[in-house]
Design an enzyme around this catalytic site. Sequence first.
Site, PDB file in Angstrom:
ATOM      1  N   THR A 173      34.469  43.607  40.283  1.00 27.71           N
ATOM      2  CA  THR A 173      33.885  42.801  41.350  1.00 27.71           C
ATOM      3  C   THR A 173      34.758  42.852  42.617  1.00 27.71           C
ATOM      4  O   THR A 173      34.281  43.222  43.690  1.00 27.71           O
ATOM      5  CB  THR A 173      33.746  41.339  40.900  1.00 27.71           C
ATOM      6  OG1 THR A 173      34.935  40.974  40.184  1.00 27.71           O
ATOM      7  CG2 THR A 173      32.542  41.142  40.008  1.00 27.71           C
ATOM      8  N   PHE A 217      29.231  34.161  44.843  1.00 29.84           N
ATOM      9  CA  PHE A 217      29.942  33.761  43.628  1.00 29.84           C
ATOM     10  C   PHE A 217      29.061  32.945  42.684  1.00 29.84           C
ATOM     11  O   PHE A 217      29.568  32.230  41.818  1.00 29.84           O
ATOM     12  CB  PHE A 217      31.213  32.988  43.994  1.00 29.84           C
ATOM     13  CG  PHE A 217      32.245  33.852  44.688  1.00 29.84           C
ATOM     14  CD1 PHE A 217      33.052  34.713  43.952  1.00 29.84           C
ATOM     15  CD2 PHE A 217      32.379  33.836  46.064  1.00 29.84           C
ATOM     16  CE1 PHE A 217      33.989  35.538  44.578  1.00 29.84           C
ATOM     17  CE2 PHE A 217      33.318  34.652  46.706  1.00 29.84           C
ATOM     18  CZ  PHE A 217      34.123  35.504  45.962  1.00 29.84           C
ATOM     19  N   CYS A 223      31.320  31.274  39.740  1.00 30.95           N
ATOM     20  CA  CYS A 223      32.550  32.030  39.478  1.00 30.95           C
ATOM     21  C   CYS A 223      33.790  31.130  39.473  1.00 30.95           C
ATOM     22  O   CYS A 223      34.044  30.419  40.437  1.00 30.95           O
ATOM     23  CB  CYS A 223      32.709  33.093  40.562  1.00 30.95           C
ATOM     24  SG  CYS A 223      34.151  34.141  40.322  1.00 30.95           S
TER      25      CYS A 223
HETATM   26 MN1  MNH Z   1      33.388  36.055  39.049  1.00 30.53          MN
HETATM   27  C1  MNH Z   1      31.105  34.229  37.255  1.00 30.53           C
HETATM   28  C2  MNH Z   1      30.918  36.946  41.265  1.00 30.53           C
HETATM   29  C3  MNH Z   1      35.679  37.729  40.928  1.00 30.53           C
HETATM   30  C4  MNH Z   1      35.780  35.438  36.676  1.00 30.53           C
HETATM   31  N1  MNH Z   1      31.380  35.675  39.213  1.00 30.53           N
HETATM   32  C5  MNH Z   1      30.631  34.871  38.378  1.00 30.53           C
HETATM   33  C6  MNH Z   1      29.280  34.817  38.875  1.00 30.53           C
HETATM   34  C7  MNH Z   1      29.237  35.597  39.999  1.00 30.53           C
HETATM   35  C8  MNH Z   1      30.553  36.122  40.214  1.00 30.53           C
HETATM   36  C9  MNH Z   1      28.015  35.871  40.873  1.00 30.53           C
HETATM   37  C10 MNH Z   1      28.119  34.058  38.241  1.00 30.53           C
HETATM   38  C11 MNH Z   1      27.352  34.989  37.334  1.00 30.53           C
HETATM   39  C12 MNH Z   1      26.120  34.367  36.709  1.00 30.53           C
HETATM   40  O1  MNH Z   1      25.607  33.350  37.187  1.00 30.53           O
HETATM   41  O2  MNH Z   1      25.642  34.935  35.714  1.00 30.53           O
HETATM   42  N2  MNH Z   1      33.312  37.172  40.752  1.00 30.53           N
HETATM   43  C13 MNH Z   1      32.204  37.389  41.522  1.00 30.53           C
HETATM   44  C14 MNH Z   1      32.577  38.180  42.679  1.00 30.53           C
HETATM   45  C15 MNH Z   1      33.935  38.389  42.585  1.00 30.53           C
HETATM   46  C16 MNH Z   1      34.385  37.748  41.366  1.00 30.53           C
HETATM   47  C17 MNH Z   1      31.619  38.647  43.762  1.00 30.53           C
HETATM   48  C18 MNH Z   1      34.870  39.111  43.508  1.00 30.53           C
HETATM   49  C19 MNH Z   1      34.684  39.254  44.769  1.00 30.53           C
HETATM   50  N3  MNH Z   1      35.374  36.531  38.836  1.00 30.53           N
HETATM   51  C20 MNH Z   1      36.151  37.166  39.754  1.00 30.53           C
HETATM   52  C21 MNH Z   1      37.523  37.167  39.311  1.00 30.53           C
HETATM   53  C22 MNH Z   1      37.546  36.530  38.094  1.00 30.53           C
HETATM   54  C23 MNH Z   1      36.197  36.125  37.807  1.00 30.53           C
HETATM   55  C24 MNH Z   1      38.676  37.785  40.077  1.00 30.53           C
HETATM   56  C25 MNH Z   1      38.700  36.236  37.189  1.00 30.53           C
HETATM   57  C26 MNH Z   1      39.955  36.310  37.498  1.00 30.53           C
HETATM   58  N4  MNH Z   1      33.423  35.051  37.278  1.00 30.53           N
HETATM   59  C27 MNH Z   1      34.532  34.926  36.459  1.00 30.53           C
HETATM   60  C28 MNH Z   1      34.166  34.124  35.299  1.00 30.53           C
HETATM   61  C29 MNH Z   1      32.817  33.771  35.465  1.00 30.53           C
HETATM   62  C30 MNH Z   1      32.383  34.360  36.721  1.00 30.53           C
HETATM   63  C31 MNH Z   1      35.096  33.757  34.156  1.00 30.53           C
HETATM   64  C32 MNH Z   1      31.974  32.909  34.527  1.00 30.53           C
HETATM   65  C33 MNH Z   1      32.192  31.441  34.878  1.00 30.53           C
HETATM   66  C34 MNH Z   1      31.403  30.505  33.962  1.00 30.53           C
HETATM   67  O3  MNH Z   1      30.265  30.825  33.601  1.00 30.53           O
HETATM   68  O4  MNH Z   1      31.945  29.449  33.640  1.00 30.53           O
END
Ligand code: MNH
Length: 479
Positions: A287, A418, A425
């Site tokens: 991501t 996010f 996220c």
């Molecule tokens: Mn991230 C959930 C986008 C970086 C850990 N992330 C989500 C979702 C999106 C998303 C959209 C929700 C997905 C859904 O509804 O099904 N995340 C991003 C983007 C970036 C990103 C665009 C970078 C830019 N994410 C990161 C990073 C980490 C991370 C860095 C960890 C270090 N994300 C997560 C986790 C979830 C999530 C864990 C799930 C959270 C939950 O459901 O409680």
Amino acid sequence: MATTDRSVKDSPMLSPLPHPSGRLPILGDVLKLSPSTPVQGEMRMAQDLGSIFEIKIIADRLVVVAGADIAEEIFDESRFAKAIVSPLTKVRQIAKDGLFTAYNSEPNWAKAHNVLAPAFSKTAMRSYHDTMVECVTDLVTYWERSIQGKPGGAVGVPGDMNKLTLEIIGRTGFGYEFNSFAAEATDPFVASMSRALSHVSSSANDIPILRDILGYKGIRQFPKDVELLQSVVDDVITARRRGGSPEQNTDLLQRMLDTPDPATGELLTDENIRYQVLTFLVAGHETTAGVLAFALHYLSLDSDILTRARAEIDEVWPDRSQVITFDQVAKFRYIRRIVDETLRLWPSGPAFFRKAREDTVVADKYLLKKGHPVLVVLLALHRDPAVWGRDSEHFDPDRFLPSAVRARAGHTNAYKPFGTGARACIGRQFALHEAVLALVMLIDKFDFTPDPSYKLKVKELLTIRPDGLELTLTHRTRL
Ligand code: MNH
């Protein structure tokens, strides 16, 4: 009252959802799909079909939301929630009930959410900063070596951004180095990880009937890769349990080992910690890598934006003989706007699923049945002309000037890179810190020249990236 208006019983006239023209009896809209770039296909469909429509894929009916007016309703947590459907059910084979892929009802979701929320607080972020700087410095050295004595040397940007963000999450997450910047063969863990992820996303993107035929080789390799991933992570956890010195370890792993869930008083189990570590590796590296690659693409094309960004570096971080500090990173308002705008046009998670908690009616006329999956296409939402104007395809960081954001106050649901609600996220601050930091350090050191024949082409796996983007690096000469 709104809720009564939307209740199913009181809706006088329900309409069928719009759908692509030329729907076929059995196949439905299959021929209208873009098998390797489905989300970009849905973004194009939205231009004709509007804010909400339906795609019929043989027996499946996918509801697609593409406009801010409908998204507003879909993001209402009292009516809708996150849905775990394919491809997330496939990712579950790697990350089970880890945060990203847990069902809303699984007790480990709330437990891990409570344990991990403080690991993404500002204080925690401060503790990851030095490691992040170290990783970016390693990439700078790697790039310097790769262009040494090779004027006109180009680097593969998406691949190198993947190395960087994997190294960052590995080292800050659980003290693991993948040696991404060593010239030798790929680390077996990284090889298994990328094979497993591309298996998951390719088998999610293709058309159901072809899946078994095309995926045959992958189907045999996939369980082996998952096993390797799990055993490496388990070894790391065991080693930490044995030899860990908690006072020195403030990484995500140590926090998971030490912090009881405030609600139940229980610690996470080792098995669940394994799935959380795999979750962070899956959700937290491609991501952020995608955002960085797209941002460098735009910066290589627009010298005005690059000049403003560098002027900000001179202002915020005047003495580059000193290592950049955590607090300085937060002061890069313009570079942060570059990241925000990149995430608008190319949100690296380009779509996510919701589902209705009960039968419900949206836009006063479309019935959505309880549990039926609804795909929110951020690629379309983030370009909705009703919010972003006629030039919504144009890259302009000034869309995120405080005054411009205030002017959109009525449309806060038109920008959700996010995600939204309880399942948004958890790594948002982590990603933004790492992205701003990396851009600052990279554009300070290098000039990036695009290949004049390159036309942006976006590859879709679970995440999106600029396909085949190569930039020629030159060491920046400063007076
Ligand atoms: Mn991230 C959930 C986008 C970086 C850990 N992330 C989500 C979702 C999106 C998303 C959209 C929700 C997905 C859904 O509804 O099904 N995340 C991003 C983007 C970036 C990103 C665009 C970078 C830019 N994410 C990161 C990073 C980490 C991370 C860095 C960890 C270090 N994300 C997560 C986790 C979830 C999530 C864990 C799930 C959270 C939950 O459901 O409680």
